[in-house]
Scaffold this active site. Structure first.
Site, mmCIF file in Angstrom:
data_model
loop_
_atom_site.group_PDB
_atom_site.id
_atom_site.type_symbol
_atom_site.label_atom_id
_atom_site.label_comp_id
_atom_site.label_asym_id
_atom_site.label_seq_id
_atom_site.Cartn_x
_atom_site.Cartn_y
_atom_site.Cartn_z
ATOM 1 N N GLY A 146 0.838 -1.210 0.000
ATOM 2 C CA GLY A 146 0.000 0.000 0.000
ATOM 3 C C GLY A 146 0.866 1.251 0.000
ATOM 4 O O GLY A 146 0.676 2.168 -0.818
ATOM 5 N N HIS A 147 1.836 1.289 0.905
ATOM 6 C CA HIS A 147 2.761 2.430 0.935
ATOM 7 C C HIS A 147 3.541 2.528 -0.378
ATOM 8 O O HIS A 147 3.691 3.603 -0.952
ATOM 9 C CB HIS A 147 3.784 2.265 2.064
ATOM 10 C CG HIS A 147 3.212 2.205 3.446
ATOM 11 N ND1 HIS A 147 3.181 1.047 4.199
ATOM 12 C CD2 HIS A 147 2.656 3.164 4.229
ATOM 13 C CE1 HIS A 147 2.649 1.298 5.374
ATOM 14 N NE2 HIS A 147 2.309 2.577 5.424
ATOM 15 N N LYS A 171 -7.134 4.226 1.680
ATOM 16 C CA LYS A 171 -7.393 3.415 2.882
ATOM 17 C C LYS A 171 -7.782 4.302 4.078
ATOM 18 O O LYS A 171 -8.654 3.956 4.866
ATOM 19 C CB LYS A 171 -6.126 2.603 3.168
ATOM 20 C CG LYS A 171 -5.902 2.171 4.591
ATOM 21 C CD LYS A 171 -6.649 0.912 4.885
ATOM 22 C CE LYS A 171 -6.406 0.330 6.251
ATOM 23 N NZ LYS A 171 -5.791 1.161 7.243
ATOM 24 N N MET A 226 -4.541 -3.663 3.102
ATOM 25 C CA MET A 226 -3.223 -3.780 3.739
ATOM 26 C C MET A 226 -3.073 -2.693 4.791
ATOM 27 O O MET A 226 -3.497 -1.556 4.595
ATOM 28 C CB MET A 226 -2.121 -3.649 2.700
ATOM 29 C CG MET A 226 -2.032 -4.834 1.805
ATOM 30 S SD MET A 226 -0.524 -4.767 0.816
ATOM 31 C CE MET A 226 -0.817 -6.206 -0.202
ATOM 32 N N SER A 227 -2.470 -3.065 5.908
ATOM 33 C CA SER A 227 -2.250 -2.123 6.998
ATOM 34 C C SER A 227 -1.097 -2.641 7.854
ATOM 35 O O SER A 227 -0.955 -3.858 8.044
ATOM 36 C CB SER A 227 -3.520 -2.017 7.855
ATOM 37 O OG SER A 227 -3.221 -1.406 9.092
ATOM 38 N N SER A 228 -0.309 -1.718 8.359
ATOM 39 C CA SER A 228 0.788 -2.113 9.251
ATOM 40 C C SER A 228 0.239 -2.838 10.467
ATOM 41 O O SER A 228 0.903 -3.686 11.057
ATOM 42 C CB SER A 228 1.558 -0.875 9.711
ATOM 43 O OG SER A 228 1.929 -0.104 8.589
ATOM 44 N N ARG A 229 -0.998 -2.530 10.842
ATOM 45 C CA ARG A 229 -1.580 -3.131 12.046
ATOM 46 C C ARG A 229 -2.106 -4.551 11.803
ATOM 47 O O ARG A 229 -2.436 -5.241 12.764
ATOM 48 C CB ARG A 229 -2.691 -2.243 12.603
ATOM 49 C CG ARG A 229 -2.159 -0.940 13.207
ATOM 50 C CD ARG A 229 -3.271 -0.121 13.842
ATOM 51 N NE ARG A 229 -2.763 0.989 14.632
ATOM 52 C CZ ARG A 229 -2.702 2.264 14.221
ATOM 53 N NH1 ARG A 229 -3.088 2.582 13.005
ATOM 54 N NH2 ARG A 229 -2.231 3.205 15.024
HETATM 55 P P1 AMP Z 1 0.717 4.972 7.616
HETATM 56 O O1 AMP Z 1 2.120 4.450 7.570
HETATM 57 O O2 AMP Z 1 -0.267 3.976 8.097
HETATM 58 O O3 AMP Z 1 0.634 6.317 8.301
HETATM 59 O O4 AMP Z 1 0.306 5.233 6.103
HETATM 60 C C1 AMP Z 1 1.069 6.071 5.273
HETATM 61 C C2 AMP Z 1 0.306 6.323 3.992
HETATM 62 O O5 AMP Z 1 0.059 5.087 3.335
HETATM 63 C C3 AMP Z 1 -1.075 6.967 4.238
HETATM 64 O O6 AMP Z 1 -1.317 7.923 3.224
HETATM 65 C C4 AMP Z 1 -2.007 5.785 4.132
HETATM 66 O O7 AMP Z 1 -3.317 6.141 3.745
HETATM 67 C C5 AMP Z 1 -1.320 4.975 3.043
HETATM 68 N N1 AMP Z 1 -1.759 3.581 3.089
HETATM 69 C C6 AMP Z 1 -1.774 2.753 4.156
HETATM 70 N N2 AMP Z 1 -2.303 1.555 3.842
HETATM 71 C C7 AMP Z 1 -2.627 1.627 2.523
HETATM 72 C C8 AMP Z 1 -3.225 0.714 1.592
HETATM 73 N N3 AMP Z 1 -3.586 -0.517 1.954
HETATM 74 N N4 AMP Z 1 -3.417 1.137 0.331
HETATM 75 C C9 AMP Z 1 -3.072 2.395 -0.056
HETATM 76 N N5 AMP Z 1 -2.504 3.292 0.756
HETATM 77 C C10 AMP Z 1 -2.285 2.929 2.039
#
Ligand code: AMP
Length: 282
Positions: A36-37, A149, A184-187
């Site tokens: 995702g990132h 997301k 997808m998510s880090s969590r």
């Molecule tokens: P984070 O590291 O969770 O703060 O996310 C950093 C960036 O990645 C943010 O703009 C999120 O919306 C994006 N992001 C996180 N998960 C996804 C995903 N599954 N698909 C697309 N973008 C994502």
């Protein structure tokens, strides 16, 4: 790829790059990177001369009872992934250098930050807006990429950066999903094997609601009841919110429309998952 940890050094490096780059694309993250990132990095790479990423687990956007302390950190792998994706500069500040002693400025957005996650995570969007405005400023960003997301975050930041006259364009990259549809998510790594199987309930609920809408039912309460049932069947609870709101204003819909989106945040065991889906597409 150059890597910098000090805000001043990062800003100086970005200013130097800016003198011979037409556009600087920026992708802020909290690390523990996944596809995702990286999809956001690829989008930035296609459009911009220079691509910059940051990894910073921002304490301001976590409430005291949230997972700041145990938020996953995988810097070595993240660095390699960003380098492979063609990132030119990576900013990885420490909390102490980013928020120097005495830092007390906060950036607040109004109504867009109130519902949904704003209601259940007090101070969250204030923390997000504070960190992202500062990061965009340091990065001399012309283009900012955010993920669908976190759709409310995208809308809040778009408003915030526009209101504050940041000279940049905000872009949204589509949600990247696992094969079964889980966003997808880090969590997601907090999920155990049994929970991981049940986690598909989120996208099943959202898709079922959308199908019902596309078959002609525009009653939000009926769509929400359908979605709740599916989430509960998959073991979710509590459900913090499952709502249909206008995609632009985020105001609650009394009658579902193609311009709306479904938003959900729900717990599976101890893990809080969020997702959203537009009612329009297939
Ligand atoms: P984070 O590291 O969770 O703060 O996310 C950093 C960036 O990645 C943010 O703009 C999120 O919306 C994006 N992001 C996180 N998960 C996804 C995903 N599954 N698909 C697309 N973008 C994502």
């Amino acid at each position: 790829m150059i890597e910098l940890a000090q805000p001043k050094e990062f800003q100086d490096a970005m200013r130097a790059l800016k003198s011979h780059a037409r556009t600087i694309g920026f992708v802020p993250t909290m690390g523990c990177l996944h596809e995702g990132h990286l999809s956001l990095v690829h989008l930035a790479r296609q459009k911009c001369d220079v691509v910059v990423a940051s990894i910073f687990v921002n304490p301001l956007q976590f409430a005291p009872n949230e997972d700041l302390g145990k938020y996953p950190r995988t810097l070595e792998q993240d660095r390699a992934a960003l380098q492979a994706a063609g990132v030119d500069a990576l900013f990885v500040p420490s909390t102490e250098t980013f928020y120097v002693s005495g830092f007390e400025t906060r950036v607040n957005v109004g109504t867009l930050a109130e519902p949904l996650c704003g209601r259940f995570r007090p101070g969250h969007f204030e923390g997000v807006c504070t960190v992202v405005t500062k990061l965009c400023h340091l990065a001399c960003a012309d283009d900012l990429w955010l993920g669908e997301k976190d759709y409310q975050q995208y809308r809040v930041l778009q408003r915030c950066l526009s209101d504050l006259s940041f000279p940049l364009e905000v872009h949204m990259g589509p949600t990247v999903r696992e094969a079964d549809g889980l966003a997808m998510s880090s969590r997601n790594r907090y999920l155990n094997a049994a929970e991981r199987e049940k986690a598909v309930g989120v996208i099943r609920a959202l898709r079922a609601m959308r199908e019902k809408f596309q078959r002609g039912d525009t009653r939000p309460e009926v769509l929400v009841t359908e979605g709740r049932k599916i989430l509960e069947e998959h073991g979710f609870g509590p459900i913090q919110y499952l709502e249909i709101r206008d995609s632009k204003t985020l105001s609650a819909s009394t009658q579902a429309a193609v311009t709306d989106r479904i938003f959900v945040a729900a717990y599976l065991g101890k893990v809080r998952l969020i997702d959203n889906l537009p009612l329009s597409s297939s």
